[in-house]
Design a protein around this motif. Structure first.
Motif, PDB file in Angstrom:
ATOM      1  N   ASN A   1       5.618   2.450  10.874  1.00  0.00           N
ATOM      2  CA  ASN A   1       4.495   2.350   9.947  1.00  0.00           C
ATOM      3  C   ASN A   1       3.241   1.926  10.700  1.00  0.00           C
ATOM      4  N   LEU A   2       2.194   2.738  10.609  1.00  0.00           N
ATOM      5  CA  LEU A   2       0.937   2.441  11.290  1.00  0.00           C
ATOM      6  C   LEU A   2      -0.170   2.208  10.271  1.00  0.00           C
ATOM      7  N   CYS A   3      -0.899   1.116  10.450  1.00  0.00           N
ATOM      8  CA  CYS A   3      -2.071   0.841   9.630  1.00  0.00           C
ATOM      9  C   CYS A   3      -3.324   1.097  10.467  1.00  0.00           C
ATOM     10  N   VAL A   4      -4.326   1.696   9.848  1.00  0.00           N
ATOM     11  CA  VAL A   4      -5.549   2.031  10.571  1.00  0.00           C
ATOM     12  C   VAL A   4      -6.757   1.463   9.836  1.00  0.00           C
TER      13      VAL A   4
ATOM     14  N   PRO B   1      -6.559  14.718   2.299  1.00  0.00           N
ATOM     15  CA  PRO B   1      -7.514  14.482   3.397  1.00  0.00           C
ATOM     16  C   PRO B   1      -7.624  12.988   3.694  1.00  0.00           C
ATOM     17  N   PHE B   2      -7.640  12.646   4.979  1.00  0.00           N
ATOM     18  CA  PHE B   2      -7.643  11.255   5.407  1.00  0.00           C
ATOM     19  C   PHE B   2      -9.043  10.655   5.349  1.00  0.00           C
TER      20      PHE B   2
ATOM     21  N   PRO C   1       0.826  -1.215   0.000  1.00  0.00           N
ATOM     22  CA  PRO C   1       0.000   0.000   0.000  1.00  0.00           C
ATOM     23  C   PRO C   1       0.852   1.253   0.000  1.00  0.00           C
ATOM     24  N   ALA C   2       0.315   2.311  -0.588  1.00  0.00           N
ATOM     25  CA  ALA C   2       0.981   3.610  -0.550  1.00  0.00           C
ATOM     26  C   ALA C   2       0.624   4.318   0.748  1.00  0.00           C
TER      27      ALA C   2
ATOM     28  N   VAL D   1      -0.041   5.173   7.631  1.00  0.00           N
ATOM     29  CA  VAL D   1       0.535   6.447   8.051  1.00  0.00           C
ATOM     30  C   VAL D   1       1.968   6.211   8.521  1.00  0.00           C
ATOM     31  N   LEU D   2       2.897   6.989   8.000  1.00  0.00           N
ATOM     32  CA  LEU D   2       4.303   6.896   8.379  1.00  0.00           C
ATOM     33  C   LEU D   2       4.596   7.939   9.456  1.00  0.00           C
TER      34      LEU D   2
END
Length: 237
Positions: free
Chosen positions: A65-68, A9-10, A3-4, A18-19
């Motif tokens: 690196n955080l995935c939400v 806007p989130f 994933p990029a 999110v880095l």
């Protein structure tokens, strides 16, 4: 396909990567909890999934690196990526944790050390190697993290792990410290490398600085300062 990373806007409900440039002194879970709280307030929900791909020690800084949301399912894919670090090894002493989080416990000679000598020994710690993780680590034995046993003064035999060190470059030797750059596989303990290198050179050593600069294709230059990211997420939609 990886994933990029996500930019404003989130759309957190759809999922995002999110880095973050993790601050020193924060645990990886501190960062997760801070972002989770902000997203919950932003969306007006009581629960929301946030997870990180690869722990950084509290002393360390750099790329986390955080995935939400739904993208937390991608965490396992991201955890397997190679990583790159920079840092500093203090020479002539050791600590139980192999970093500056604990007090020095033994002193060693440094007069014989040189950058060339350290580089010669660093060669043995490149490629496929067997590495023993530090006692002060989150690895669980019989369901309990090793660091909890270490804090109680217990000593447990830790089995070696196979890791891959693609590059281990040393520079800026000052007599009692040396800087390094490392590219390595998932699961490599840089603290153990610092300890093992110094011992191989006839001295002692531990980390005084560590910064993760890359995880696979993701770079620290593209990461958010945590406070800047939080400010970019409004409390209400």
């Amino acid at each position: 396909m990886l994933p990029a990373s996500t930019t404003p806007p989130f759309s957190f409900r759809d999922g995002a990567l999110v880095l973050i440039d993790k601050p020193q002194g924060w645990t990886s879970f501190d960062v997760v909890n801070k972002l989770r709280w902000r997203i919950r307030k932003h969306l007006g929900v009581k629960k929301f999934k946030v997870g990180h791909a690869g722990t950084l020690d509290p002393m360390a800084t750099g790329l986390l690196n955080l995935c939400v949301g739904p993208w937390t399912k991608k965490l396992q894919q991201l955890e397997g990526l190679g990583k790159s670090y920079t840092g500093t090894i203090k020479l002539g002493a050791t600590t139980p944790s192999y970093d500056a989080e604990t007090e020095e416990d033994q002193q060693y000679p440094t007069d014989h050390l040189s950058l060339d000598l350290l580089r010669e020994h660093a060669v043995a710690f490149t490629g496929a190697i067997e590495q023993i993780p530090p006692m002060y680590s989150a690895i669980k034995v019989d369901g309990q993290p090793l660091y909890k046993r270490a804090r109680r003064g217990e000593t447990i035999e830790v089995k070696p792990r196979s890791v891959e060190v693609n590059a281990f470059a040393l520079s800026n030797f000052t007599g009692d410290a040396v800087d390094f750059e490392i590219s390595c596989s998932k699961g490599t303990y840089i603290r153990s490398l610092a300890n093992d290198l110094a011992r191989a050179a006839g001295s002692g050593g531990y980390l005084t600085a560590l910064r993760r600069t890359a995880v696979g294709p993701y770079r620290i230059e593209d990461a958010w300062v945590l406070e800047d990211l939080l400010e970019a997420i409004p409390l209400e939609i």
